[in-house]
Scaffold this motif. Sequence first.
Motif, PDB file in Angstrom:
ATOM      1  N   TRP A  76      -9.659   1.406   2.664  1.00  0.00           N
ATOM      2  CA  TRP A  76      -9.711   2.853   2.845  1.00  0.00           C
ATOM      3  C   TRP A  76      -9.342   3.202   4.276  1.00  0.00           C
ATOM      4  CZ3 TRP A  76     -12.853   5.855   6.049  1.00  0.00           C
ATOM      5  CH2 TRP A  76     -13.955   5.225   6.632  1.00  0.00           C
ATOM      6  N   ASP A  88      -4.222   8.780   5.866  1.00  0.00           N
ATOM      7  CA  ASP A  88      -2.768   8.896   5.843  1.00  0.00           C
ATOM      8  C   ASP A  88      -2.450  10.327   6.223  1.00  0.00           C
ATOM      9  OD1 ASP A  88      -0.099   9.078   5.302  1.00  0.00           O
ATOM     10  OD2 ASP A  88      -0.204   8.133   3.335  1.00  0.00           O
ATOM     11  N   LEU A 137       0.845  -1.194   0.000  1.00  0.00           N
ATOM     12  CA  LEU A 137       0.000   0.000   0.000  1.00  0.00           C
ATOM     13  C   LEU A 137       0.876   1.238   0.000  1.00  0.00           C
ATOM     14  CD1 LEU A 137      -2.677  -0.962   2.696  1.00  0.00           C
ATOM     15  CD2 LEU A 137      -2.789  -1.291   0.222  1.00  0.00           C
ATOM     16  N   VAL A 183      -3.293   4.161  -5.097  1.00  0.00           N
ATOM     17  CA  VAL A 183      -3.886   4.990  -4.059  1.00  0.00           C
ATOM     18  C   VAL A 183      -4.569   6.190  -4.694  1.00  0.00           C
ATOM     19  CG1 VAL A 183      -1.722   6.283  -3.715  1.00  0.00           C
ATOM     20  CG2 VAL A 183      -3.468   6.241  -1.907  1.00  0.00           C
ATOM     21  N   ARG A 194      -8.039   8.324   2.174  1.00  0.00           N
ATOM     22  CA  ARG A 194      -7.482   7.744   0.957  1.00  0.00           C
ATOM     23  C   ARG A 194      -8.140   6.397   0.663  1.00  0.00           C
ATOM     24  NH1 ARG A 194      -3.414  11.139   2.512  1.00  0.00           N
ATOM     25  NH2 ARG A 194      -1.881  11.753   0.952  1.00  0.00           N
ATOM     26  N   TRP A 245      -7.411   2.786  -1.446  1.00  0.00           N
ATOM     27  CA  TRP A 245      -6.443   1.948  -2.151  1.00  0.00           C
ATOM     28  C   TRP A 245      -7.194   0.860  -2.908  1.00  0.00           C
ATOM     29  CZ3 TRP A 245      -5.574   4.016   2.616  1.00  0.00           C
ATOM     30  CH2 TRP A 245      -4.391   4.724   2.811  1.00  0.00           C
TER      31      TRP A 245
END
Length: 570
Positions: free
Chosen positions: A371, A374, A349, A400, A387, A389
């Motif tokens: 999700w 970050d 990730l 991402v 975010r 992914w």
Amino acid sequence: MSTRVSRRHGIVVPIVVPIVVLAGLLAPPQVMASAQAASVTSDVSAVPDNIPGVLELECPGAGVCIGTSDTDEGLDRFVGSTGEGRVWTVDPVPGSTGTDTYVLGVACASVSFCYAWGGTDRPAVWWTTTPGRGGWQVTVLPDGAAGVGAMTCAAAGACVAATTIGSDVATSTGTVWSTPGIGTGSWTARPLDLAYRVSGIECPSATTCVAWGDSASFPGHFQTDPTLWTTADALGGAWTRVLPTATGSGYSYTIKKVDCPAVTLCVANGVSGWSSGATSFLYSGYFASAAPTSPDAGTWVWHEGEGSRFEPGPLACLSVAVCLSWDGMRTMGSAPDPTDWEPPTPLDLPVEHELRLRAFDCFAADHCYAWGRDSGQATLGPLMRTRLWRGSVLGGAWTVSPLPDVPGHEGRIPQAQVSCNSASCTAVGRLADPEVSWDSLGPLVWVAATGGPWRLTAASRAVFPDLADDPSRVRSRVSLTVTSVAGRPRRLEGRVRASDGCARGRTVSVIGKGGAAVARVTSRAAGRYSIRLKPRVRARLGVRTHVVVAKKQRAAMTCLRAQSRAVRVR
């Protein structure tokens, strides 16, 4: 396109008639504050002013979501959206008794069946067969508990719910309620031994279920233990209390979630730890059982995670061979025992700094989502960007997609809840001020199709004051058939189709000479309408006429006529 069939003198002549209409507001073009704002809001609708935010979110199908919101008085309400979050409905909670009514959670078994749980002055469950468009119904359970703490349903409507009574651990009791058909079948009650709190229920089949939460260590005791309750007969059988024990580094501290990819495997993630004086050590891990309905706690085998962690994080099992957890992908080992798992393989990730995953979703081995947030900064702060992914459990790096900055509000950080289905993901959230964490603007709605970037589809007027109301963004089509007798039109019939799914209840008008409506009806079931052209109506029609669709918005009936060829009626 629609087809009109003329039966003049017994001759059938098909005539193709293009009819396209818009349902929305008849209003002058909006003037944006800047060219940048105009660009971003050209395809953005307004979230109704009476939705300050969305507390729970579930999106069972492309462009269809349900959730809850509240009022200034703290009353819960159901909200729903269609058309990629552009069209919203707000419904009071059925059976509401005022401030005693609350909704604890929402979920969907299919795109045509969603449910919710909570309480009024008694435990209550709600359901709808028209997700995103309201239609909620209620069943109040005959228990003295404050509310339903956990619930799960199958697509066919069989449901299991759990309640607890009492705020004191030593005297609290629990009950499981089950029905073969919500809204149609009766509810059966079974006790949950010593239950103090029930956090969730997982059913890998129509009969096998596992509930989890906390119970009193023993009758009359004030301390709690992480607990599982299991049954092989969810629609009427007894439930067994099981106390799994973490081995190795310490004791089981909590159980956050259970996922059962099959009746022969259930996985429960949690935290193990120990303390010495002022020092505490916590380790995330999970239990796995190949016989989840067995009364033997020893069938739940503890697997300690890698490194220390205070929260167990999300869990999702794609099959009996693959599970995703916060520390990576776990696969079954070579032994025949399905609880024998290999050490986790880290998922690739892309992360800038600190990562906090919230959920996993997999719809196929190569179609998975994760999700979370970050921080995007070396020092972890309270505000982290949401975010998404996308990736595969078959290997390779995940892509991402951070929620993008909103033009005009670049200094604010987008934070949202995310719900995915096989076709798309939807995020509903707010723009947070990094300097003042409680100062936020919203709600906003972003949508991302499979493999595509995030698109802002709706926002509150606190973000963009000049946004148009939702119906102005809804496209409709109307089919038209003219029935003629001896060459004279007698009836207009057809069907309204709307992108928000609400074709019923639209006003269908026939526009005559001078632009005035000379006939008007309301579309019925499935959007169908029929207008009889009386002699006085035909006299006011021109050689060509328009059919217009409108939707009632607040107190005014507003519509926008299509710029298209109309039907010839003479």
